[in-house]
Design a protein around this motif. Structure first.
Motif, PDB file in Angstrom:
ATOM      1  N   ARG A 143       1.518   6.846  -6.674  1.00 22.97           N
ATOM      2  CA  ARG A 143       0.516   7.871  -6.993  1.00 22.97           C
ATOM      3  C   ARG A 143       1.110   9.263  -6.852  1.00 22.97           C
ATOM      4  O   ARG A 143       0.882  10.139  -7.684  1.00 22.97           O
ATOM      5  CB  ARG A 143      -0.706   7.717  -6.083  1.00 22.97           C
ATOM      6  CG  ARG A 143      -1.663   6.614  -6.548  1.00 22.97           C
ATOM      7  CD  ARG A 143      -3.013   6.718  -5.840  1.00 22.97           C
ATOM      8  NE  ARG A 143      -2.927   6.589  -4.393  1.00 22.97           N
ATOM      9  CZ  ARG A 143      -2.879   5.412  -3.741  1.00 22.97           C
ATOM     10  NH1 ARG A 143      -2.893   4.277  -4.432  1.00 22.97           N
ATOM     11  NH2 ARG A 143      -2.819   5.376  -2.429  1.00 22.97           N
TER      12      ARG A 143
ATOM     13  N   LYS B 294       1.037   4.150  -2.833  1.00 22.52           N
ATOM     14  CA  LYS B 294       0.831   5.561  -2.519  1.00 22.52           C
ATOM     15  C   LYS B 294       1.966   6.399  -3.103  1.00 22.52           C
ATOM     16  O   LYS B 294       1.731   7.441  -3.740  1.00 22.52           O
ATOM     17  CB  LYS B 294       0.804   5.709  -0.995  1.00 22.52           C
ATOM     18  CG  LYS B 294       0.196   6.979  -0.502  1.00 22.52           C
ATOM     19  CD  LYS B 294      -0.081   6.788   0.980  1.00 22.52           C
ATOM     20  CE  LYS B 294      -0.793   7.950   1.606  1.00 22.52           C
ATOM     21  NZ  LYS B 294      -1.048   7.650   3.026  1.00 22.52           N
TER      22      LYS B 294
ATOM     23  N   GLY C 219       0.820  -1.201   0.000  1.00 29.27           N
ATOM     24  CA  GLY C 219       0.000   0.000   0.000  1.00 29.27           C
ATOM     25  C   GLY C 219       0.853   1.250   0.000  1.00 29.27           C
ATOM     26  O   GLY C 219       0.556   2.229  -0.693  1.00 29.27           O
ATOM     27  N   LEU C 220       1.934   1.189   0.752  1.00 27.47           N
ATOM     28  CA  LEU C 220       2.806   2.348   0.842  1.00 27.47           C
ATOM     29  C   LEU C 220       3.465   2.653  -0.508  1.00 27.47           C
ATOM     30  O   LEU C 220       3.495   3.808  -0.958  1.00 27.47           O
ATOM     31  CB  LEU C 220       3.867   2.068   1.912  1.00 27.47           C
ATOM     32  CG  LEU C 220       4.497   3.291   2.558  1.00 27.47           C
ATOM     33  CD1 LEU C 220       5.016   2.908   3.938  1.00 27.47           C
ATOM     34  CD2 LEU C 220       5.628   3.846   1.712  1.00 27.47           C
TER      35      LEU C 220
END
Ligand SMILES: Cc1ncc(C[n+]2csc(CCOP(=O)(O)OP(=O)(O)O)c2C)c(N)n1
Ligand code: SF4
Lengths: 177, 276, 585
Positions: free
Chosen positions: A58, A55, A51-52
């Motif tokens: 993104r 992120k 997830g990190l």
């Protein structure tokens, strides 16, 4: 090609266009790599770090888009085989730095390292004999990267450092064709 | 070579299949570099076949959007050779590990070099058998301790580039997965060069050889100066550190082609040989 | 003298004559044998020739075994009519291969000593001709040509046919033509006084085209007719001639042959070529087949069509490279690890090597599976005069995914089990062929459900296919209680034995299996319905066919295994005796 030295590969930008093309390539490579690393972590069920990385991907993607908007480009220049002074772009995470048990702390340290390298990269341009508008753009980018370094450091401060033995695996590797 | 006007981004050459490799494995860098090289050459994915044997590294065909062939251990070069000779219009890239290529497939390596079929062979050398959990390979250091060979094999390392050059490979180079862009450039040259192109790729195994993380400090970018003179290349290899990167040799041997007269006559004409 | 003996004196003439030309290597008995075969063909006879030689690379003893007949022949006879030798150096090593009888003639050069005792045990008639001295009397002539002239005269082959054969053979060396023809004429003249003649009946009227061909050549041609355009192989006796025939033949029809570095390479190259969409084949013998087994499993799993022609020789290990045996049935059917359904076929005559190999290619392509063709040294190397084999119908070829299919699934679970195969170069259907177990898309899978589904699919495509009537040759009286089941080169002697039995008024059926795996059990059981006695004839030590049949189907009646290890082919008489014994039982 391969006979040439790395330094010669990266001519100093003669215009803001050229400079921003370089910045764009850097963001593209960094974003793609974070996305790929997120996939790797996902495959190995390290959801937190996956997830990190997603992120971070993104965020770098946003920077990439900001450059496009600023320059009024529809598509960015070809970033495929951009020739860097270093093996890869200054903001790109080395594949070899990953570990499937790594923790957010490690991932953020990598991101911090990347942002710092990016800032230094732009600062070198700003200090080099380049046209004034390029220098101004380089300073601006360097400043942004410094800001990213600070943001990541704040983030790091909220993340616990890993316990010793974090990379110990009770199970043997499970490969075998 | 199938260079076309259809431009695809490197990502277009990757498939949706997620690699099973350990995060940190060098082989990711080869997928990255290969897709960049294919993009640079503007190849149509359907005109490429990536052929492999068995091993971690040999899983690569499924990760590309091109055609792929994942065969048996050690025989990738043979499968690739058959494919390329039967279908000269395809771009054939044979891939695999050091165990696959130099141990079980060693004989094919020699003969692929001397046969000089127009294809590219990419060996991801991690100096270990990754897939079977860490046994020494032909390129492993003699004193590397492992369960199967306690205290090491005591055997001298196999010298792939020396063997390739001596066996007649037409293009010999070394790349490093820590530098996918540099590797992509080498792969582009290898695929463009006629005949059999051998690219040794230093590809660390983080799981069984974590110490290979240090390789990025040892590699020497652009250490080789390409030459078409095999003697010069051989001389250069005598003081190779094993971490010298770049194109060592780009020779001028004509690639393999069937010899003798050829025709496209009706099959029934062959009967004449039997008729009384 | 010559004219008096132009026509054979033994009315009405034999419909089959068997002769042996023997001598030290270098004496040219093989050349003379070939010429005799050519002469017989030219004269309008059918014929069959096999060769035997000692282990020496050059100069060892050699023998050409030739049968000439008024009808097609597929095996040697029980006895040879004439054994003719240029010299007797170690020729006794062929003793077991050259059965003689009281009416046989042993012909030699008296200056070369006595014939070995082994050849005299049966009390044959004897004749002597000073071949060497005759040859010496003609400048540049050789004893083998003298012997050729004598033999041609003894079996009643016309002078013109012998002249034609000599001319054809020496076409490239015109200087030796004159002396050779003179030597042939001298031999013919010298033989005039020999009483023990074995003259042939007049040749049959020629109905259609005839070929002079070996099984290896026929198999090579069958492969090309079936569509093969890529061959990779490593030389091995007795398959080498198949490959040597194919190399130039392929080049003429736009195909390619590569000499690989070993059989591991040749089978994997073959797989690579076929994966590329080009029908592909390799040929080998037992030791090579053993090396290919792992990759054959790959071809099964990845569903890559290909053909391996195994020209069987005596095993295990290096065995007897120059002799025939049907000992590879087990490895061909059962050698692959895992459950790996594939095709195993066997040609049953020299001419049938064409049809069966062609069919094997067609089946492999249609079913996307490897096919092993079990030829053998006898069929492969026997040179034979045959009627041109009839053309066989084409089968639907490989099912190719020619246009882009959204979400293409290479290993889709179809009803037939066959799924359209994308060929590299076709856009939109790129996939990875894999020997790892996979799902329908070809992605590696270790799920039991995927494994079973793919196993079922691969079995289904072979088992649900309609193989038609070609699975076996069913001959003889379909209502007879006695059945002989056999395959491959044993079929020749079995056929001949059944003909003899028929002449004796005995009724029997023949089942010669062309498709050995998957064995069409229900068809076989139908073919065997009502049988009281079944004789399973095969040439290996352990009865591999017998066991295979026992494992795959219910055999009715009383079953006897007639088997013998290799090196010596069955003779029709041995099988005939079994049928007679049965009729008395
Ligand atoms: C015939 C056969 N023998 C052994 C194996 C087991 N095996 C699978 S991969 C491998 C070695 C792989 O090492 P390498 O080629 O160096 O590739 P890596 O996994 O390091 O990328 C072995 C021995 C096999 N699959 N097949
Ligand atoms: S075991 Fe080694 S070679 Fe295999 S995937 Fe992991 S890091 Fe790569």
């Amino acid at each position: 090609m391969s006979g040439k030295s790395r330094v010669a590969r990266q001519a100093l930008p003669g215009s803001v266009e050229e400079f921003m093309a370089c910045a764009y390539a850097m963001e593209v490579e960094a974003a793609e790599r974070y996305a790929e690393l997120a996939d790797q972590m996902d495959t190995h069920h390290n959801r937190e770090v996956a997830g990190l990385f997603a992120k971070l991907a993104r965020i770098e993607g946003k920077h990439r888009d900001q450059i496009l908007a600023r320059m009024g480009w529809e598509h960015g220049p070809d970033a495929a085989v951009f020739r860097w002074e270093t093996p890869e772009g200054p903001e790109t995470t080395d594949y070899g730095e990953l570990h499937y048990l790594m923790q957010p702390y490690h991932a953020l340290r990598l991101a911090e390292h990347n942002e710092r390298r990016a800032a230094e990269f732009f600062e070198r341009f700003a200090a080099a004999p380049v046209p004034e508008d390029v220098r101004a753009a380089a300073r601006e980018m360097a400043e942004e990267e410094r800001e990213h370094v600070r943001l990541i450091q704040e983030w790091l401060a909220r993340v616990p450092p890993p316990e010793p033995g974090w990379d110990e695996d009770m199970d043997p590797p499970a490969v075998a064709d | 070579m199938n260079e076309t006007a259809v431009a695809l981004a490197p990502a277009g050459y990757k498939s949706e299949v997620k690699p099973v490799w350990c995060p940190g494995c060098g082989d990711f860098g080869v997928v990255n570099a290969l897709s960049k090289a294919f993009a640079k050459l503007a190849l149509r994915p359907e005109d490429i076949a990536v052929v492999s044997g068995i091993g971690c590294s040999s899983r690569i065909p499924a990760y590309m959007s091109s055609y792929g062939f994942h065969g048996v251990h050690g025989r990738a070069l043979a499968a690739g050779t058959g494919l390329k000779i039967a279908r000269p219009d395809l771009t054939v890239v044979v891939t695999g590990g050091d165990g696959d290529g130099y141990s079980i497939g060693g004989n094919h390596f020699l003969h692929a070099c001397r046969r000089n079929v127009d294809m590219t062979y990419v060996v991801m050398d991690n100096r270990v058998y990754g897939m079977t959990k860490g046994q020494p390979s032909p390129t492993t250091e003699p004193d590397w301790d492992s369960k199967l060979s306690p205290d090491g094999t005591g055997l001298r390392e196999f010298q792939p580039m020396v063997i390739a050059l001596a066996s007649g490979a037409n293009f010999v180079a070394r790349g490093f997965t820590g530098d996918p862009n540099g590797l992509a450039e080498i792969l582009v040259e290898a695929m463009r060069h006629p005949g059999f192109s051998f690219v040794e790729v230093l590809s660390p195994c983080v799981t069984f050889r974590p110490e290979q993380k240090e390789w990025k400090k040892l590699v020497q970018e652009d250490a080789f100066t390409p030459t078409a003179d095999a003697k010069e290349a051989a001389g250069r290899l005598m003081h190779d550190t094993g971490f010298d990167l770049g194109v060592l040799y780009a020779g001028g041997r004509a690639p393999y082609a069937p010899r003798g007269p050829r025709a496209e006559r009706p099959v029934e004409e062959l009967e004449r040989r039997f008729v009384l | 003298m010559t004219t008096a003996n132009e026509h054979p004196v033994v009315p009405p003439g034999l419909d089959s004559v068997s002769v042996v030309l023997a001598g030290s290597g270098g004496a040219g008995v093989m050349t003379a044998g070939n010429m005799l075969l050519e002469a017989a063909a030219h004269a309008g006879y059918y014929a069959l020739m096999t060769r035997s030689s000692g282990p020496q690379i050059r100069g060892g003893e050699a023998a050409a075994l030739i049968r000439i007949a008024t009808r097609p022949v597929e095996c040697m006879e029980d006895r040879f009519h004439v054994l003719a030798a240029v010299d007797w150096e170690n020729v006794q090593r062929f003793d077991a291969e050259i059965p003689l009888g009281p009416s046989s003639l042993v012909l030699g050069d008296p200056d070369q000593g006595e014939p070995p005792a082994a050849f005299l045990r049966s009390g044959p008639r004897r004749a002597a001709l000073p071949l060497k001295r005759i040859a010496r009397s003609i400048p540049d002539a050789r004893p083998n040509m003298v012997l050729l002239g004598a033999l041609a005269s003894l079996v009643g082959l016309p002078e013109a046919s012998v002249g034609h054969a000599v001319g054809k053979s020496l076409g490239k060396r015109p200087a030796s033509l004159g002396p050779s023809l003179a030597a042939v004429a001298a031999g013919r003249a010298a033989a005039a006084d020999i009483q023990a003649r074995h003259g042939l009946a007049p040749p049959p009227a020629r109905a259609g085209a005839r070929w002079l061909v070996t099984g290896n050549e026929a198999a090579g041609y069958g492969a090309i007719k079936g569509g093969v355009r890529f061959v990779a192989a490593y030389p091995i006796t007795p398959a080498t001639e198949l490959l040597e025939w194919m190399a130039p033949a392929l080049a003429e029809v736009g195909g390619t042959l590569v000499q690989a570095e070993d059989e591991l390479a040749s089978i994997n190259m073959t797989i690579g070529g076929s994966y590329g969409g080009v029908p592909a084949l390799t040929a080998t013998s037992g030791p090579g087949l053993s090396l290919m087994i792992e990759a054959l499993g790959l071809a099964v799993a990845a569903e890559v069509p290909l053909v391996v022609v195994d020209v069987m020789r005596v095993g295990p290990s290096t065995g007897i490279p120059t002799k025939s045996e049907q000992g590879d049935l087990n490895i061909a059917v059962h050698g692959l690890h895992g459950d790996a359904p594939h095709l195993v076929l066997a040609p049953n005559s020299v001419a049938d090597c064409l049809r069966t190999t062609q069919w094997a290619v067609q089946l492999a392509e249609a079913l996307q599976a490897p096919a092993i063709v079990l030829s053998d040294q006898f069929l492969g190397q026997a040179r034979s005069v045959v009627d041109r084999p009839a053309d066989t119908p084409a089968l639907a070829g490989r099912d190719v995914a020619a246009t882009a299919v959204p979400g293409y699934r290479r290993y889709a679970l179809t009803d037939s089990g066959v799924s359209p195969m994308a060929i590299p170069g076709s856009a939109g259907n790129a996939y990875t062929a894999d020997g790892l177990e996979h799902n329908e898309r070809g992605n590696p899978s270790s799920q039991a459900t995927d494994h079973v589904a793919q196993l079922d699919k691969r079995l289904r495509k072979l088992e649900s296919f309609d193989y038609g009537d070609a699975w076996a040759d069913l001959e003889g009286d379909a209502t007879a209680d006695a059945v002989v089941v056999t395959f491959g080169s044993c079929t020749g002697p079995v056929r001949e034995a059944l003909e003899r039995a028929k002449a004796d008024g005995l009724r029997a059926r023949l089942v010669s299996l062309r498709l050995l795996s998957p064995l069409p059990a229900s068809r076989l059981e139908a073919a065997l319905a009502g049988a009281q006695r079944i004789l399973v004839v095969e040439q290996n030590h352990s009865g591999q066919l017998h066991r295979h049949l026992r494992a795959e189907c219910d055999l009715p009646g009383h079953v006897t295994s007639l088997r013998r290890a290799g090196a010596l082919q069955f003779q029709p008489g041995e099988i005939h005796r079994h049928l007679i014994d049965w009729s008395r039982a």
